[in-house]
Enzyme design. Structure first.
Site, mmCIF file in Angstrom:
data_model
loop_
_atom_site.group_PDB
_atom_site.id
_atom_site.type_symbol
_atom_site.label_atom_id
_atom_site.label_comp_id
_atom_site.label_asym_id
_atom_site.label_seq_id
_atom_site.Cartn_x
_atom_site.Cartn_y
_atom_site.Cartn_z
ATOM 1 N N LYS A 33 0.830 -1.212 0.000
ATOM 2 C CA LYS A 33 0.000 0.000 0.000
ATOM 3 C C LYS A 33 0.863 1.259 0.000
ATOM 4 O O LYS A 33 2.047 1.210 0.358
ATOM 5 C CB LYS A 33 -0.931 -0.011 1.217
ATOM 6 C CG LYS A 33 -0.210 0.096 2.547
ATOM 7 C CD LYS A 33 -1.163 -0.148 3.724
ATOM 8 C CE LYS A 33 -0.394 -0.062 5.031
ATOM 9 N NZ LYS A 33 -1.178 -0.561 6.166
ATOM 10 N N TYR A 245 16.294 30.674 3.908
ATOM 11 C CA TYR A 245 15.183 31.499 4.400
ATOM 12 C C TYR A 245 15.399 31.897 5.850
ATOM 13 O O TYR A 245 15.777 31.074 6.687
ATOM 14 C CB TYR A 245 13.866 30.737 4.296
ATOM 15 C CG TYR A 245 13.317 30.669 2.894
ATOM 16 C CD1 TYR A 245 12.945 31.834 2.217
ATOM 17 C CD2 TYR A 245 13.160 29.449 2.254
ATOM 18 C CE1 TYR A 245 12.431 31.774 0.932
ATOM 19 C CE2 TYR A 245 12.646 29.376 0.975
ATOM 20 C CZ TYR A 245 12.283 30.551 0.313
ATOM 21 O OH TYR A 245 11.777 30.487 -0.957
HETATM 22 C C1 LIG Z 1 -0.436 -1.608 6.896
HETATM 23 C C2 LIG Z 1 -1.077 -2.835 7.351
HETATM 24 C C3 LIG Z 1 -0.315 -3.995 7.601
HETATM 25 C C4 LIG Z 1 1.185 -4.019 7.557
HETATM 26 O O1 LIG Z 1 1.721 -3.519 8.741
HETATM 27 P P1 LIG Z 1 3.308 -3.520 9.012
HETATM 28 O O2 LIG Z 1 3.428 -3.022 10.387
HETATM 29 O O3 LIG Z 1 3.905 -2.580 8.004
HETATM 30 O O4 LIG Z 1 3.773 -4.902 8.802
HETATM 31 C C5 LIG Z 1 -1.004 -5.157 7.918
HETATM 32 N N1 LIG Z 1 -2.342 -5.168 8.014
HETATM 33 C C6 LIG Z 1 -3.110 -4.073 7.809
HETATM 34 C C7 LIG Z 1 -4.575 -4.167 7.968
HETATM 35 C C8 LIG Z 1 -2.497 -2.863 7.498
HETATM 36 O O5 LIG Z 1 -3.242 -1.773 7.321
#
Ligand SMILES: *Cc1c(COP(=O)(O)O)cnc(C)c1O
Length: 336
Positions: A33, A245
């Site tokens: 994601k 800046y």
């Molecule tokens: C982002 C996410 C993960 C992965 O989590 P990590 O801590 O990066 O391993 C797993 N399950 C769900 C539902 C998530 O949103």
């Protein structure tokens, strides 16, 4: 131009460490994601497929569309499709109200709220949700939950896990079959003792930035991404000159100062010039970070902002996830 260097070797190393824990690469569902935690969605999907990963997790249908074809399953965490998605793409039911809006024939996985109270159907509504899923003509492919504190000391993790296992026991005894069960993210996978679920949804560990507090045993993982900026300009300045800046970067001694092509417009955190960011080589950013640049003593052609997003995050008082996902998709991703 600035670039994010992606180490194939470290990524494969981490996947291997993870697969040892799940006892098979077949039980790894790689979380891609948010542009693969900033690493580059299709680049990381290609590398993962090359490593033999068969399951992916994404946030949106667009991400699923971009990576589909490389994986047997792609699970979409937070979007409801208007029509049945392409083969292998399945969608999480985060709430009972979603079910009525999903197209018949859609493959779904039911998220259960075991205690995080963010997403998922309450435990005492699971039976009603399963009934509604069947009635709507959706194909149930999995049941999942998520932990609120797997990376923190405390018993929450065990409490949620027990509730999930009890649900599994009950539903399997009632005849539910052919679905995959999964609760683990990176932290809980490395905390769980022996892994006994169908897949683990692993994100940050694969990217090599999982941090667990003492006394948990830190898994041996290697950061995959390092961020590099290129030199745009160089000047000689005298002692007392003030750079950037607000003139906040004051030189104590005369010297050479260069400007580099990353700024907060690229997703790099602007931070606070009074507590300057320290690069891995020990130099500090001079003055305020601009939208597209920052300044530094010296004149190297390129400089590394981090080898480990977790160390950068610690300086900003945040987590590696934030440093990584903020990185603009326009930064070039280069696999080496
Ligand atoms: C982002 C996410 C993960 C992965 O989590 P990590 O801590 O990066 O391993 C797993 N399950 C769900 C539902 C998530 O949103």
């Amino acid at each position: 131009m600035s670039f994010l260097r992606i180490s194939r070797e470290n990524f494969f190393y981490n996947l291997n460490q993870i697969a040892r824990k799940t006892q098979s690469i077949d039980r790894v569902a790689l979380v891609l994601k948010d542009n693969a935690y900033g690493h580059g969605l299709t680049l990381m999907a290609d590398l993962a497929a090359e490593a033999g990963v068969r399951h992916a997790v994404v946030r949106t249908l667009a991400e699923a569309e971009a990576v589909r074809g490389r994986f047997e399953t792609v699970l979409v965490l937070s979007e409801i499709p208007e029509k049945v998605p392409e083969n292998g793409v399945r969608v999480v039911v985060n709430d009972r109200s979603c079910i009525a809006t999903m197209p018949a024939g859609c493959e779904v996985e039911l998220k259960v709220d075991t205690g995080m109270h963010r997403n998922g159907v309450a435990l005492d509504e699971v039976d009603a949700a399963l009934e509604a899923i069947a009635k709507r003509g959706l194909a149930l492919k999995g049941v999942l939950t998520h932990y609120r504190g797997a990376d923190e000391m405390g018993s929450d993790y065990f409490w949620q896990r027990r509730r999930f296992e009890a649900l599994r026991d009950r539903l399997e005894r009632a005849g539910l079959k052919g679905v995959r069960w999964h609760s683990h993210n990176s932290a809980s996978l490395f905390r769980c003792g022996s892994f006994e679920e169908d897949v683990a949804r692993v994100g940050i560990a694969a990217y090599g930035c999982l941090r667990l507090p003492e006394p948990f045993e830190a898994p041996d993982l290697r950061p995959v991404a390092s961020l590099w900026a290129k030199r745009l300009a160089t000047r000689r300045l005298c002692a007392g000159a003030r750079v950037g800046y607000g003139g906040e970067g004051e030189l104590k001694e005369a010297g050479t100062v260069s400007t580099y092509d990353i700024g907060y417009g690229d997703g790099w955190l602007r931070g606070d010039a009074r507590r300057p960011y320290r690069l891995p080589d020990g130099r500090e950013i001079l003055g305020r970070v601009s939208m597209d640049m920052f300044s530094l003593r010296g004149e190297d052609e390129k400089v590394c902002l981090f080898h480990d997003a977790g160390e950068a995050a610690a300086q900003f008082g945040t987590i590696a996830y934030e440093v990584l996902v903020r990185l603009s998709p326009h930064i070039r991703r280069v696999a080496v």
